[in-house]
Design a protein around this motif. Structure first.
Motif, PDB file in Angstrom:
ATOM      1  N   ALA A 252      10.306   9.455 -22.631  1.00  0.00           N
ATOM      2  CA  ALA A 252       9.119  10.203 -23.013  1.00  0.00           C
ATOM      3  C   ALA A 252       9.260  11.680 -22.658  1.00  0.00           C
ATOM      4  O   ALA A 252       8.859  12.559 -23.425  1.00  0.00           O
ATOM      5  CB  ALA A 252       7.884   9.611 -22.338  1.00  0.00           C
ATOM      6  N   ALA A 253       9.857  11.953 -21.487  1.00  0.00           N
ATOM      7  CA  ALA A 253      10.041  13.346 -21.077  1.00  0.00           C
ATOM      8  C   ALA A 253      11.018  14.069 -22.004  1.00  0.00           C
ATOM      9  O   ALA A 253      10.792  15.223 -22.393  1.00  0.00           O
ATOM     10  CB  ALA A 253      10.534  13.401 -19.640  1.00  0.00           C
ATOM     11  N   LEU A 254      12.105  13.399 -22.382  1.00  0.00           N
ATOM     12  CA  LEU A 254      13.071  14.024 -23.283  1.00  0.00           C
ATOM     13  C   LEU A 254      12.460  14.275 -24.659  1.00  0.00           C
ATOM     14  O   LEU A 254      12.681  15.339 -25.268  1.00  0.00           O
ATOM     15  CB  LEU A 254      14.312  13.137 -23.410  1.00  0.00           C
ATOM     16  CG  LEU A 254      15.179  13.015 -22.152  1.00  0.00           C
ATOM     17  CD1 LEU A 254      16.284  11.994 -22.368  1.00  0.00           C
ATOM     18  CD2 LEU A 254      15.783  14.368 -21.775  1.00  0.00           C
ATOM     19  N   SER A 255      11.693  13.319 -25.161  1.00  0.00           N
ATOM     20  CA  SER A 255      11.026  13.515 -26.446  1.00  0.00           C
ATOM     21  C   SER A 255       9.972  14.613 -26.350  1.00  0.00           C
ATOM     22  O   SER A 255       9.776  15.391 -27.288  1.00  0.00           O
ATOM     23  CB  SER A 255      10.394  12.203 -26.919  1.00  0.00           C
ATOM     24  OG  SER A 255      11.374  11.213 -27.133  1.00  0.00           O
ATOM     25  N   PHE A 256       9.289  14.688 -25.209  1.00  0.00           N
ATOM     26  CA  PHE A 256       8.291  15.734 -25.010  1.00  0.00           C
ATOM     27  C   PHE A 256       8.938  17.115 -25.016  1.00  0.00           C
ATOM     28  O   PHE A 256       8.359  18.086 -25.522  1.00  0.00           O
ATOM     29  CB  PHE A 256       7.566  15.493 -23.692  1.00  0.00           C
ATOM     30  CG  PHE A 256       6.510  16.519 -23.379  1.00  0.00           C
ATOM     31  CD1 PHE A 256       5.261  16.455 -23.975  1.00  0.00           C
ATOM     32  CD2 PHE A 256       6.760  17.556 -22.494  1.00  0.00           C
ATOM     33  CE1 PHE A 256       4.284  17.399 -23.695  1.00  0.00           C
ATOM     34  CE2 PHE A 256       5.801  18.506 -22.206  1.00  0.00           C
ATOM     35  CZ  PHE A 256       4.555  18.422 -22.805  1.00  0.00           C
ATOM     36  N   LEU A 257      10.169  17.208 -24.473  1.00  0.00           N
ATOM     37  CA  LEU A 257      10.873  18.486 -24.448  1.00  0.00           C
ATOM     38  C   LEU A 257      11.550  18.816 -25.778  1.00  0.00           C
ATOM     39  O   LEU A 257      12.129  19.900 -25.917  1.00  0.00           O
ATOM     40  CB  LEU A 257      11.922  18.475 -23.328  1.00  0.00           C
ATOM     41  CG  LEU A 257      11.364  18.392 -21.897  1.00  0.00           C
ATOM     42  CD1 LEU A 257      12.494  18.242 -20.886  1.00  0.00           C
ATOM     43  CD2 LEU A 257      10.522  19.611 -21.574  1.00  0.00           C
ATOM     44  N   GLY A 258      11.498  17.891 -26.726  1.00  0.00           N
ATOM     45  CA  GLY A 258      12.024  18.171 -28.051  1.00  0.00           C
ATOM     46  C   GLY A 258      13.476  17.827 -28.265  1.00  0.00           C
ATOM     47  O   GLY A 258      14.034  18.155 -29.317  1.00  0.00           O
ATOM     48  N   VAL A 259      14.119  17.159 -27.302  1.00  0.00           N
ATOM     49  CA  VAL A 259      15.531  16.799 -27.468  1.00  0.00           C
ATOM     50  C   VAL A 259      15.723  15.290 -27.535  1.00  0.00           C
ATOM     51  O   VAL A 259      16.864  14.816 -27.579  1.00  0.00           O
ATOM     52  CB  VAL A 259      16.378  17.371 -26.309  1.00  0.00           C
ATOM     53  CG1 VAL A 259      16.397  18.873 -26.355  1.00  0.00           C
ATOM     54  CG2 VAL A 259      15.866  16.867 -24.968  1.00  0.00           C
ATOM     55  N   GLY A 260      14.635  14.540 -27.538  1.00  0.00           N
ATOM     56  CA  GLY A 260      14.738  13.093 -27.603  1.00  0.00           C
ATOM     57  C   GLY A 260      14.672  12.615 -29.047  1.00  0.00           C
ATOM     58  O   GLY A 260      15.393  13.099 -29.920  1.00  0.00           O
ATOM     59  N   VAL A 261      13.793  11.643 -29.276  1.00  0.00           N
ATOM     60  CA  VAL A 261      13.630  11.093 -30.615  1.00  0.00           C
ATOM     61  C   VAL A 261      13.009  12.149 -31.522  1.00  0.00           C
ATOM     62  O   VAL A 261      12.037  12.805 -31.168  1.00  0.00           O
ATOM     63  CB  VAL A 261      12.745   9.835 -30.562  1.00  0.00           C
ATOM     64  CG1 VAL A 261      12.526   9.271 -31.958  1.00  0.00           C
ATOM     65  CG2 VAL A 261      13.383   8.785 -29.661  1.00  0.00           C
ATOM     66  N   LYS A 262      13.591  12.317 -32.710  1.00  0.00           N
ATOM     67  CA  LYS A 262      13.155  13.353 -33.640  1.00  0.00           C
ATOM     68  C   LYS A 262      12.236  12.774 -34.715  1.00  0.00           C
ATOM     69  O   LYS A 262      12.359  11.601 -35.088  1.00  0.00           O
ATOM     70  CB  LYS A 262      14.372  13.991 -34.313  1.00  0.00           C
ATOM     71  CG  LYS A 262      15.315  14.688 -33.350  1.00  0.00           C
ATOM     72  CD  LYS A 262      14.710  15.957 -32.793  1.00  0.00           C
ATOM     73  CE  LYS A 262      15.703  16.745 -31.952  1.00  0.00           C
ATOM     74  NZ  LYS A 262      15.114  17.965 -31.394  1.00  0.00           N
ATOM     75  N   PRO A 263      11.300  13.600 -35.234  1.00  0.00           N
ATOM     76  CA  PRO A 263      10.477  13.170 -36.356  1.00  0.00           C
ATOM     77  C   PRO A 263      11.366  12.862 -37.570  1.00  0.00           C
ATOM     78  O   PRO A 263      12.444  13.443 -37.709  1.00  0.00           O
ATOM     79  CB  PRO A 263       9.571  14.374 -36.618  1.00  0.00           C
ATOM     80  CG  PRO A 263       9.595  15.155 -35.346  1.00  0.00           C
ATOM     81  CD  PRO A 263      10.949  14.943 -34.763  1.00  0.00           C
ATOM     82  N   PRO A 264      10.946  11.954 -38.447  1.00  0.00           N
ATOM     83  CA  PRO A 264       9.636  11.281 -38.475  1.00  0.00           C
ATOM     84  C   PRO A 264       9.561  10.016 -37.630  1.00  0.00           C
ATOM     85  O   PRO A 264       8.550   9.333 -37.680  1.00  0.00           O
ATOM     86  CB  PRO A 264       9.473  10.964 -39.964  1.00  0.00           C
ATOM     87  CG  PRO A 264      10.860  10.694 -40.435  1.00  0.00           C
ATOM     88  CD  PRO A 264      11.742  11.648 -39.664  1.00  0.00           C
TER      89      PRO A 264
END
Length: 357
Positions: A252-264
């Motif tokens: 969740a932290a990595l996705s929150f920082l924008g480097v984790g799971v990408k949209p869509p």
């Protein structure tokens, strides 16, 4: 090399911790005795079922996590959903996403798939690497042990978030992002379980049944598979149960920082990233993924602690001893308050103290 025979000869041994049917029954009995762990297990089971049944649930609702609904967005107000409570209706059970109009319920249940799947996959990678390195260090020569131990120390010292950010930033965008996040977390954060397994291996290899296996001519890995891995099961399972909520938080932290799971692809951390500017206009957009994360991590943590207590008979016995001591202290305090008021125990207590003096 019978573990039952060796354990039965040890003073104060508890046969309920041995592998097998009786040990499993004892584990379930201890786990059922903990109400908090049972509630947490029920919550985790519901979350897993929701994640697995995400396509079915969204089909019942008639929505999907990627379709835009611009007609449900009030562009004059900056993209706020039309209607009360974020656009909740019979077609959109939890409302829609600001600016895009994507269905929140669909994104939430599909986000559960991503968060739980990434955490579980990362935990499996950590356990596999940690067990292999820990057993190899514990059973290897002094030089092998020193080399693997120093390498493990380096891995433990690496900052997980910084290394994950660096590795995720340099990997091509075409690589499946959930798989990449799971591999990065697993390949960086296996050091602690390796140190636990090494310490347990060093303790187990000095037991009589392991020495007897060595004298019988068994090979190192045969001994590890037949004699050591059953003894390592309890600490490994306990630590794995506590690793899953930690890995959910990291994802969740990595996705929150924008480097984790990408949209869509939906993810709870990614939803929190997009919701940080909408907490006043559309608070449900922030509260739903944050609440899901909180409940999931709390339930998994409580369940992991319950598994630890159920697998460790000494923890249960300490609880029983502590309760008995509290009862004795309460009884002594009651007797002390009754004595000055002329209670029946006062003469004999005074005579005993006088005789002792």
């Amino acid at each position: 090399m019978s573990e039952v025979l060796v354990a039965s000869q040890a003073p104060g041994a508890d046969l309920t911790v041995l592998p097998g049917a009786s040990g499993a029954r004892q584990f379930w009995r201890r786990l059922r005795a903990q109400r908090a762990a049972l509630v947490a297990a029920a919550v985790v089971a519901v979350l897993v079922l929701v994640a697995l049944a995400a396509p079915l649930l969204t089909a019942i609702e008639g929505q999907d996590p990627t379709t835009y609904h611009p007609e449900l967005i009030d562009s004059a107000r900056g993209g706020v959903p039309v209607g009360a409570f974020g656009g909740i209706s019979g077609e959109h059970w939890l409302g829609v996403e600001p600016q895009t109009g994507r269905d929140l319920f669909a994104r939430l249940v599909y986000g559960a798939r991503v968060s739980l799947g990434v955490a579980l996959a990362a935990t499996v990678v950590q356990i596999v690497i940690g067990v292999v390195v820990g057993v190899a260090a514990g059973l290897g020569t002094r030089w092998v042990d020193q080399a693997l131990s120093r390498f493990t120390d380096i891995i433990v010292a690496l900052p997980l978030m910084v290394m994950s950010l660096a590795m995720l930033a340099i990997v091509p965008s075409g690589f499946p992002r959930p798989v990449l996040v799971a591999l990065v977390i697993g390949l960086i954060a296996w050091g602690t379980i390796a140190k636990i397994v090494r310490a347990q291996t060093l303790a187990l290899k000095g037991l009589d049944h392991v020495s007897a296996a060595r004298l019988s001519g068994w090979g190192t890995w045969h001994i590890a598979r037949r004699e050591l891995l059953p003894g390592l099961a309890a600490p490994v399972i306990t630590y794995a149960a506590l690793l899953i909520p930690q890995n959910i938080t990291v994802e969740a932290a990595l996705s929150f920082l924008g480097v984790g799971v990408k949209p869509p692809t939906p993810s709870w951390g990614q939803m929190l990233t997009a919701a940080d500017v909408w907490y006043q206009a559309a608070p449900q957009y922030l509260l739903l993924p944050a609440g899901a994360l909180f409940v999931t991590v709390l339930a998994l943590t409580v369940l992991g602690d319950g598994v630890r207590t159920a697998l460790d008979p000494r923890a249960a016995s300490r609880l029983r001893v502590g309760t008995g001591r509290r009862r004795e202290a309460k009884a002594d305090a009651t007797a002390g308050t009754d004595g000055p008021s002329g209670g029946p125990d006062m003469p004999s207590g005074g005579a005993e103290r006088g005789g002792a003096s």
